[in-house]
Every structure is written in structure tokens, then in C-alpha cells.
Design a protein around this motif. Structure first.
Motif, PDB file in Angstrom:
ATOM      1  N   GLN A 281      33.967 121.347  47.223  1.00 50.32           N
ATOM      2  CA  GLN A 281      32.691 121.790  48.100  1.00 50.32           C
ATOM      3  C   GLN A 281      32.267 123.291  47.397  1.00 50.32           C
ATOM      4  O   GLN A 281      31.159 123.040  47.051  1.00 50.32           O
ATOM      5  N   ASP A 282      33.302 124.037  47.106  1.00 48.35           N
ATOM      6  CA  ASP A 282      32.972 125.235  46.446  1.00 48.35           C
ATOM      7  C   ASP A 282      32.353 125.044  45.080  1.00 48.35           C
ATOM      8  O   ASP A 282      31.332 125.593  44.655  1.00 48.35           O
ATOM      9  N   THR A 283      33.049 124.093  44.288  1.00 49.73           N
ATOM     10  CA  THR A 283      32.127 123.824  43.151  1.00 49.73           C
ATOM     11  C   THR A 283      30.722 123.234  43.210  1.00 49.73           C
ATOM     12  O   THR A 283      30.182 123.961  42.260  1.00 49.73           O
ATOM     13  N   PHE A 284      30.447 122.410  43.924  1.00 52.29           N
ATOM     14  CA  PHE A 284      29.009 121.892  44.170  1.00 52.29           C
ATOM     15  C   PHE A 284      28.390 123.001  44.689  1.00 52.29           C
ATOM     16  O   PHE A 284      27.151 123.299  44.244  1.00 52.29           O
ATOM     17  N   LEU A 285      28.678 124.043  45.389  1.00 48.97           N
ATOM     18  CA  LEU A 285      28.011 125.201  45.981  1.00 48.97           C
ATOM     19  C   LEU A 285      27.748 125.961  44.883  1.00 48.97           C
ATOM     20  O   LEU A 285      26.748 126.769  44.486  1.00 48.97           O
ATOM     21  N   ARG A 286      28.701 126.177  43.921  1.00 53.59           N
ATOM     22  CA  ARG A 286      28.521 127.000  42.715  1.00 53.59           C
ATOM     23  C   ARG A 286      27.393 126.390  41.920  1.00 53.59           C
ATOM     24  O   ARG A 286      26.614 127.079  41.154  1.00 53.59           O
ATOM     25  N   VAL A 287      27.555 125.090  41.701  1.00 54.17           N
ATOM     26  CA  VAL A 287      26.509 124.478  40.916  1.00 54.17           C
ATOM     27  C   VAL A 287      25.149 124.657  41.442  1.00 54.17           C
ATOM     28  O   VAL A 287      23.991 124.866  40.818  1.00 54.17           O
ATOM     29  N   TYR A 288      25.072 124.600  42.765  1.00 52.42           N
ATOM     30  CA  TYR A 288      23.784 124.892  43.334  1.00 52.42           C
ATOM     31  C   TYR A 288      23.190 126.248  43.291  1.00 52.42           C
ATOM     32  O   TYR A 288      22.021 126.303  43.007  1.00 52.42           O
ATOM     33  N   GLN A 289      24.190 127.203  43.620  1.00 56.16           N
ATOM     34  CA  GLN A 289      23.911 128.465  43.336  1.00 56.16           C
ATOM     35  C   GLN A 289      23.350 128.978  41.994  1.00 56.16           C
ATOM     36  O   GLN A 289      22.794 130.058  41.683  1.00 56.16           O
ATOM     37  N   LYS A 290      24.145 128.395  41.115  1.00 49.92           N
ATOM     38  CA  LYS A 290      24.256 129.047  39.601  1.00 49.92           C
ATOM     39  C   LYS A 290      23.515 127.896  38.684  1.00 49.92           C
ATOM     40  O   LYS A 290      24.032 127.737  37.529  1.00 49.92           O
ATOM     41  N   LYS A 291      22.781 127.028  39.184  1.00 44.42           N
ATOM     42  CA  LYS A 291      22.275 126.149  38.220  1.00 44.42           C
ATOM     43  C   LYS A 291      21.413 126.370  36.828  1.00 44.42           C
ATOM     44  O   LYS A 291      21.686 125.862  35.902  1.00 44.42           O
ATOM     45  N   HIS A 292      20.748 127.441  37.165  1.00 43.88           N
ATOM     46  CA  HIS A 292      20.355 128.127  35.914  1.00 43.88           C
ATOM     47  C   HIS A 292      21.291 128.425  34.859  1.00 43.88           C
ATOM     48  O   HIS A 292      20.915 128.767  33.679  1.00 43.88           O
ATOM     49  N   MET A 293      22.572 128.710  35.264  1.00 43.07           N
ATOM     50  CA  MET A 293      23.425 129.020  34.064  1.00 43.07           C
ATOM     51  C   MET A 293      23.771 128.074  33.293  1.00 43.07           C
ATOM     52  O   MET A 293      24.490 128.384  32.171  1.00 43.07           O
ATOM     53  N   TYR A 294      23.665 126.731  33.812  1.00 40.00           N
ATOM     54  CA  TYR A 294      24.026 125.442  32.809  1.00 40.00           C
ATOM     55  C   TYR A 294      22.859 125.672  31.517  1.00 40.00           C
ATOM     56  O   TYR A 294      21.770 125.612  31.801  1.00 40.00           O
ATOM     57  N   ARG A 295      23.439 125.640  30.519  1.00 41.42           N
ATOM     58  CA  ARG A 295      22.586 125.317  29.157  1.00 41.42           C
ATOM     59  C   ARG A 295      22.704 123.977  28.601  1.00 41.42           C
ATOM     60  O   ARG A 295      24.037 123.642  28.451  1.00 41.42           O
ATOM     61  N   ASN A 296      21.799 123.383  27.982  1.00 45.29           N
ATOM     62  CA  ASN A 296      22.109 122.080  27.449  1.00 45.29           C
ATOM     63  C   ASN A 296      22.599 121.825  26.170  1.00 45.29           C
ATOM     64  O   ASN A 296      22.245 121.213  25.225  1.00 45.29           O
TER      65      ASN A 296
ATOM     66  N   PHE B 289      27.232 118.102  30.821  1.00 51.46           N
ATOM     67  CA  PHE B 289      27.318 118.476  32.241  1.00 51.46           C
ATOM     68  C   PHE B 289      28.695 118.406  32.838  1.00 51.46           C
ATOM     69  O   PHE B 289      29.247 119.177  33.540  1.00 51.46           O
ATOM     70  N   SER B 290      28.982 117.230  32.707  1.00 45.64           N
ATOM     71  CA  SER B 290      30.581 116.778  33.147  1.00 45.64           C
ATOM     72  C   SER B 290      31.533 117.935  32.538  1.00 45.64           C
ATOM     73  O   SER B 290      32.369 118.634  33.334  1.00 45.64           O
ATOM     74  N   THR B 291      31.402 118.483  31.248  1.00 51.80           N
ATOM     75  CA  THR B 291      32.352 119.416  30.841  1.00 51.80           C
ATOM     76  C   THR B 291      32.066 120.934  31.635  1.00 51.80           C
ATOM     77  O   THR B 291      33.092 121.353  32.214  1.00 51.80           O
ATOM     78  N   TRP B 292      30.878 121.038  31.987  1.00 55.55           N
ATOM     79  CA  TRP B 292      30.563 122.210  32.906  1.00 55.55           C
ATOM     80  C   TRP B 292      30.997 122.365  34.162  1.00 55.55           C
ATOM     81  O   TRP B 292      31.829 122.995  34.588  1.00 55.55           O
ATOM     82  N   ILE B 293      30.993 121.030  34.802  1.00 55.06           N
ATOM     83  CA  ILE B 293      31.445 121.045  36.180  1.00 55.06           C
ATOM     84  C   ILE B 293      32.815 120.801  36.142  1.00 55.06           C
ATOM     85  O   ILE B 293      33.390 121.532  37.266  1.00 55.06           O
ATOM     86  N   TYR B 294      33.459 120.224  35.310  1.00 57.15           N
ATOM     87  CA  TYR B 294      35.034 120.293  35.269  1.00 57.15           C
ATOM     88  C   TYR B 294      35.766 121.496  35.217  1.00 57.15           C
ATOM     89  O   TYR B 294      36.645 122.027  35.444  1.00 57.15           O
ATOM     90  N   THR B 295      35.020 122.449  34.292  1.00 60.92           N
ATOM     91  CA  THR B 295      35.533 123.554  33.985  1.00 60.92           C
ATOM     92  C   THR B 295      35.365 124.551  35.450  1.00 60.92           C
ATOM     93  O   THR B 295      36.363 125.281  35.496  1.00 60.92           O
ATOM     94  N   ILE B 296      34.093 124.245  35.925  1.00 59.91           N
ATOM     95  CA  ILE B 296      33.974 125.211  37.409  1.00 59.91           C
ATOM     96  C   ILE B 296      35.176 124.651  38.520  1.00 59.91           C
ATOM     97  O   ILE B 296      35.978 125.643  38.711  1.00 59.91           O
ATOM     98  N   ALA B 297      35.268 123.402  38.225  1.00 61.79           N
ATOM     99  CA  ALA B 297      36.315 123.125  39.301  1.00 61.79           C
ATOM    100  C   ALA B 297      37.846 123.417  39.022  1.00 61.79           C
ATOM    101  O   ALA B 297      38.685 123.606  39.764  1.00 61.79           O
TER     102      ALA B 297
END
Lengths: 179, 199
Positions: B55-70, B74-82
Motif C-alpha cells: 500500500q505504501d509503495t503505491f502511495l509513493r508512486v501516486y505522490q511521487k509520480k513525477h520522479m519517474y523518468r523513462n 517502470f517495473s524496476t522503479w516500482i520494485y526498487t521502491i517496494a
């Protein structure tokens, strides 16, 4: 290839990530070494066991709870970081407390001392100048006409008439004499 | 869930979400929630905490979506957060465990040490049980545990794992090999103990 090298290439062999020359050496060693044959068999078995673990999915209300958290903009309370720290050794707590006491004490003392000094400097009017001509320098003396603030609480600051802007001795003497 | 979102790649979805498309975020949650839950669960060995971490991981993605750079998947980024959140949680649990053990008396400690006994009904004939494998994974060090979960449970490529754990691919390969050997050793050790007890 020896047994040690064989062991270091086990994952490469199982994952198919191995050059053909290494693979050839690997298979040659395997055909000659019963210990490594058993090792490879156990290795594959372990990987299969891990890969066969059941998957744990999220609960049915996962997305609803997430939507609620997002919608409410719920943030962690400001003191959450304290919880995250977890238990802290007693000596750290004692040291932090002592530092806080010293800092607060110092702040209180300095606040108590500073206003008195600044108050005196700001409010006490400059004494009237009684020129002693024989000495040639102005001497600050308190006169009877202008009582000191220290002597009377009812001192009216309006009684104080500022000296003229030009500080020549003659002008100041005239000013004092009411000319 | 908007079904038309299925055609988009993960990277296209996050790009759409960055432009304000909330449906894209829902699709991201749908695609990753179970994968992340499984990853975090195997790492922490706790259903409840794993769910909170995801839940916290998705919340981070939601709040910090602009921090993702292409520049990365994306899977690497979200796995790193989790993974980072799971590591933080694990550290907190270790601290709590140390504290609770140190605050107990000697007599209490005897009851706190986990039993090595396994319920007979948990064992599957000729195979390791889930509890045995999970116990062996739990006993691995963090760096071995992470790569073996990402490789053998999440089935990620060496390259992706390299980016998630931020070490060269060569290091990942050797780490995975050592992690598997250690796991094998621990499982055999566990079995050995059980055999000794039952004989």
C-alpha cells in the motif's frame, strides 16, 4: 574445470546463461564427477522448490483501502518518525534530555538579561550638558531640572528636549542656557 | 477498471498517469499489486505487514509520480521502491526484536526462541514444505534474500535485478549462484536436523 569452478557455474548452466565453451567444460566435468552430478541435481531441486512456492495475493479490499488513503490524503502524523526510530538506548535519551535542559536554560537566562540592557539604553535620555568651560569638554551631569529616570517612575519623556543637530560647543552652551 | 488500458505498456501507463489520467494509475495497481505483495511477503514473511508495505509503495508512486523518468523500466522503479520500504520495515522489526529480547528475563527468553519443530501435516512427501523453504529464505542475509526472491520467485531477468539492487550484472549472477547454494545448504541442514530427531 574443477569442482570449485563447476559450483560457480551452476546458475549459469541452469539459467542458460553460459558460453558454449564453458558449457562444454561444465558437461565434461559433470560426466566425470559423481559429487558434482549430485550437487547439480540438488541445486535444480532447490530452485524448483523455491519457484513452486504458492503465490500470495493482496486481500480483496486492497484497492478500496488504497483509494481511501489516497482520497483522504492521509499522511503520517508528524510524530510518526519517532515511532519509526523504535526503541532508543537510555543513555541517548538521557544525553538528549541534558542537552535540551542546558539549551533551554541558557536561552531563558539570555532572554532575561538582554531586555534590561537594551531597555536602559533605549529609554534613559541623554543627560543635559553642563559645560564646564574651564575644562573645555562637555561633562554629562544630571541636573535638578531633569530628574533621572532611575530616580522617578513618573518621568515624562516629553520633558526631554533633544540637543541641536550641530554639536559645536558654542551652540550646545547656548542651548543649555536657553538661548 | 478501464479495459482499454490493457493495451498500454507499463511505461505508457505511468506517462499517462503523469499527465493526470487516474485510470492509468488504477491499471498500474491492478498489474503490480499481487506481484509486489508476493515479493514483499517472501522478504518479510508477514501477510499483514507485506500488504501495508505494498500500500505504501503505491502511495509513493501516486505522490511521487513525477520522479519517474523513462530511462528505466517502470517495473524496476516500482520494485526498487517496494524493496526499499521492505528493507526499512525489516530493520525496524530487527530493532524491535532486539529490544523485546533484551528486555526479557532469562526464563522468558526460553519461550521466545522459535521452535524448529514442524507440524507433520505441513510436510509434503519427498518435498520441502513452504514453511521450510520460507525459514531457509529468512535465514539468508538481505543481499542474498533479495536476489533469490527477485530471480526465482518474481522471475526477473539478471539485468532488471541488477538495476533494482544497483549492482553490476556480474555481481548479480555470482550473488544468485551463492544465494542458491546457501539456500540448498540450509534446506539440507534443516532436513538433516529433522532426520536426526525422528530416527
Amino acid at each position: 574445470m574443477n569442482c570449485y569452478e563447476f559450483e560457480s557455474h551452476l546458475s549459469g548452466f541452469v539459467d542458460g546463461d553460459m558460453s558454449s565453451s564453458i558449457r562444454k567444460e561444465f558437461l565434461n566435468h559433470k560426466s566425470e564427477c559423481t559429487h558434482c552430478q549430485q550437487l547439480l541435481q540438488d541445486f535444480k531441486y532447490t530452485i524448483r522448490a523455491v519457484r513452486g512456492l504458492p503465490r500470495h495475493a493482496t486481500s480483496p479490499d486492497f484497492e478500496r483501502r488504497l483509494r481511501e488513503r489516497i482520497a483522504s490524503g492521509k499522511k503520517q502524523p508528524w510524530f510518526q518518525w519517532l515511532r519509526n526510530i523504535g526503541p532508543v538506548p537510555k543513555y541517548i535519551v538521557a544525553t538528549a534530555f541534558a542537552v535540551i535542559v542546558v539549551l533551554v536554560g541558557y536561552q531563558l537566562i539570555s532572554q532575561h538579561a538582554q531586555p534590561m540592557e537594551s531597555h536602559q539604553q533605549a529609554v534613559i535620555p541623554p543627560p543635559a550638558l553642563n559645560m564646564q568651560e574651564d575644562e573645555g569638554v562637555p561633562v554629562a551631569e544630571e541636573t535638578a531640572e531633569q530628574p533621572s529616570m532611575m530616580q522617578s517612575d513618573t518621568y515624562d519623556t516629553n520633558q526631554f528636549v533633544p540637543p541641536p543637530p550641530e554639536h559645536s560647543y558654542e551652540r550646545q552652551i547656548k542651548y543649555v542656557n536657553g538661548e | 477498471m478501464a479495459e482499454f488500458m490493457e493495451k498500454y505498456t507499463d511505461e505508457e501507463l505511468i506517462a499517462r498517469f503523469q499527465q493526470g489520467d487516474e485510470y492509468a494509475f488504477e491499471e498500474i495497481v491492478y498489474r503490480f499489486k499481487d506481484r509486489l505483495k508476493n515479493f514483499v511477503f517472501r522478504y518479510l514473511d508477514s501477510e499483514e505487514v507485506a500488504e501495508d508495505v505494498v500500500q505504501d509503495t503505491f502511495l509513493r508512486v501516486y505522490q511521487k509520480k513525477h520522479m519517474y523518468r523513462n530511462i528505466a523500466k517502470f517495473s524496476t522503479w516500482i520494485y526498487t521502491i517496494a524493496g526499499n520500504l521492505a528493507k526499512t520495515e525489516l530493520r525496524k522489526r530487527k530493532r524491535r526484536k532486539m529490544f523485546s529480547l533484551s528486555s526479557l528475563g532469562l526464563e522468558d527468553k526460553e519461550y521466545e526462541i522459535p521452535s524448529e519443530e514442524f507440524a507433520p501435516e505441513d510436510e509434503i512427501e519427498g518435498e520441502y514444505t513452504e514453511q521450510e523453504i520460507q525459514a531457509a529464505i529468512n535465514n539468508l542475509s538481505d543481499k542474498f534474500k533479495t536476489v533469490i526472491i527477485l530471480r526465482d520467485i518474481q522471475e526477473l531477468s539478471y539485468d532488471e535485478i541488477s538495476k533494482i539492487v544497483d549492482v553490476p550484472v556480474g555481481t548479480v549472477k555470482s550473488r544468485i549462484n551463492r544465494a542458491r547454494l546457501k539456500l540448498q545448504e540450509k534446506l539440507q541442514h534443516l532436513r538433516g536436523k529433522k532426520v536426526e530427531r525422528t530416527v
